[in-house]
Design a protein around this motif. Structure first.
Motif, PDB file in Angstrom:
ATOM      1  N   GLY A  39      33.051  22.473  38.384  1.00 43.09           N
ATOM      2  CA  GLY A  39      31.784  22.933  37.826  1.00 43.09           C
ATOM      3  C   GLY A  39      31.001  23.785  38.805  1.00 43.09           C
ATOM      4  N   GLU A  41      26.877  25.278  39.119  1.00 46.56           N
ATOM      5  CA  GLU A  41      25.520  25.399  38.580  1.00 46.56           C
ATOM      6  C   GLU A  41      24.988  26.796  38.888  1.00 46.56           C
ATOM      7  N   ILE A 296      29.467  24.431  30.151  1.00 45.88           N
ATOM      8  CA  ILE A 296      29.719  23.017  29.882  1.00 45.88           C
ATOM      9  C   ILE A 296      28.466  22.402  29.292  1.00 45.88           C
ATOM     10  N   VAL A 327      25.411  25.077  33.629  1.00 50.46           N
ATOM     11  CA  VAL A 327      26.623  24.660  34.326  1.00 50.46           C
ATOM     12  C   VAL A 327      27.810  25.305  33.623  1.00 50.46           C
ATOM     13  N   VAL A 329      32.214  26.502  33.949  1.00 53.94           N
ATOM     14  CA  VAL A 329      33.487  26.264  34.623  1.00 53.94           C
ATOM     15  C   VAL A 329      33.607  27.301  35.739  1.00 53.94           C
ATOM     16  N   ILE A 344      33.908  17.076  34.953  1.00 55.19           N
ATOM     17  CA  ILE A 344      33.750  17.773  36.233  1.00 55.19           C
ATOM     18  C   ILE A 344      34.240  16.860  37.358  1.00 55.19           C
ATOM     19  N   TRP A 347      32.553  20.214  42.488  1.00 58.14           N
ATOM     20  CA  TRP A 347      31.509  21.238  42.333  1.00 58.14           C
ATOM     21  C   TRP A 347      31.772  22.366  43.321  1.00 58.14           C
TER      22      TRP A 347
END
Length: 349
Positions: A39, A41, A296, A327, A329, A344, A347
């Motif tokens: 994931g 952000e 996501i 968020v 992929v 996830i 990160w």
């Protein structure tokens, strides 16, 4: 005959087997509840393009102390590295001849003035003509002018600093003969140090006076110095076809910077300080060339069409389609489909 103890052990063993058979499918189901993905952000990033250009540190103001007239240098009072103030004595001529000529001219002025006084008395009595009086006045003017020449020469015979700074070059020694206007000292005002870096026309158009610059000196590679664009030269150098950009270094008590140090000035060009961006490998392209990625939401993938801008340092600018905090992929989305259930597992920073 089976006793009570054996029955208890048999019951306990059966209970353990039943419990294991119940847990195994649950664990397998939990493991397969979603496709593992990385994931990311969406946050604001600085995608400004940076350009570096090298140059030597120089003093902004450099003075050359020259010889006011031809003569012999009697003494030199400073050497390289000395800090000087305005009016400090740097060197002195051998003024033996000058002082003798000054005394002679002073005596001549005194003598002509006495003659003027006598002629003035005679003029009052009509003993001489007005033209004779004017001739003596002219002679006095010439004598006074000659005195001023030698007096000025005597004053200039002591070479003094016309500015504060540091002596970086000394071209004379005691006893050196010098000609008029010959260079004696190089004095640099180190209160303002600059680097003049050459840049291409493609980069210089993105730079403005007052822009902040980071300077990395070879002497202090891990200690960047803040600097400011002071001026941009109006035309390119004929040999390199590059435009000089002059940056002024900020004084730092922790770092001693000397003229001649080599450094690299790093400029931010095409500024994009607060830009939404995603990892470049998070993007996919449709058959029609549309850019999209997978967002996501509630552990499911949602396709989002986006518009992109510049791509720098493995990040691509998103100009529309995403909001800060979304968020997505972050890597390897090729084998994923919209609506897929994901989880996830890592990160991406």
């Amino acid at each position: 005959m089976i006793n009570f103890r054996d029955l208890f052990l048999l019951f306990l063993f059966t209970l353990i087997l039943f419990s294991c058979s119940e847990n195994e499918p649950q664990e397998s189901s939990a493991q397969q509840s979603g496709t593992p993905v990385a994931g990311y952000e969406v946050i604001q990033q600085d995608l400004s393009r940076t350009v570096s250009a090298s140059g030597a540190v120089e003093a902004l103001h450099i003075r050359i102390a020259g010889a006011p007239f031809a003569g012999i240098i009697e003494s030199v009072d400073v050497e390289e590295g000395d800090e000087i103030s305005r009016g400090d004595r740097l060197a002195a001529y051998d003024l033996t001849e000058t002082e003798a000529e000054l005394r002679r001219s002073e005596a001549q002025v005194h003598e002509v003035r006495q003659r003027v006084e006598r002629i003035e008395r005679l003029l009052d009595g009509d003993a001489i003509s007005r033209s004779e009086y004017e001739d003596v006045q002219a002679e006095l003017a010439v004598a006074e002018a000659e005195k001023e020449v030698w007096q000025t020469r005597a004053e200039l015979g002591v070479v003094r600093a016309k500015t504060e700074g540091v002596v970086t070059e000394r071209y004379i020694e005691p006893g050196s003969p010098v000609s008029a206007n010959e260079q004696l000292f190089r004095i640099e005002d180190t209160s303002t140090l600059v680097i003049r870096a050459g840049m291409s026309e493609l980069d210089v158009i993105h730079i403005d006076r007052g822009d902040s610059v980071r300077v990395y000196l070879d002497a202090y590679p891990d200690q960047p110095i803040e600097a400011t664009v002071r001026r941009i030269f109006p035309s390119a150098e004929s040999s390199s076809r590059r435009f000089l950009v002059e940056v002024a270094l900020t004084n730092s008590p922790e770092i001693i910077v000397r003229p001649g140090f080599m450094g690299r000035a790093t400029f931010d060009v095409d500024r994009r300080e607060k830009t939404l961006a995603v990892p470049s490998e998070a993007l996919l392209a449709s058959q029609r060339g549309e850019q999209f990625l997978f967002k996501i939401e509630n552990d499911s993938l949602v396709r989002v069409d986006v518009e992109i801008g510049v791509a720098r340092r493995n990040r691509t600018e998103i100009t529309s389609g995403l909001l800060e905090g979304d968020v997505v992929v972050g890597t390897n989305p090729t084998n994923l489909n919209e609506g897929a259930h994901v989880r996830i597992t890592e990160w991406i920073e």
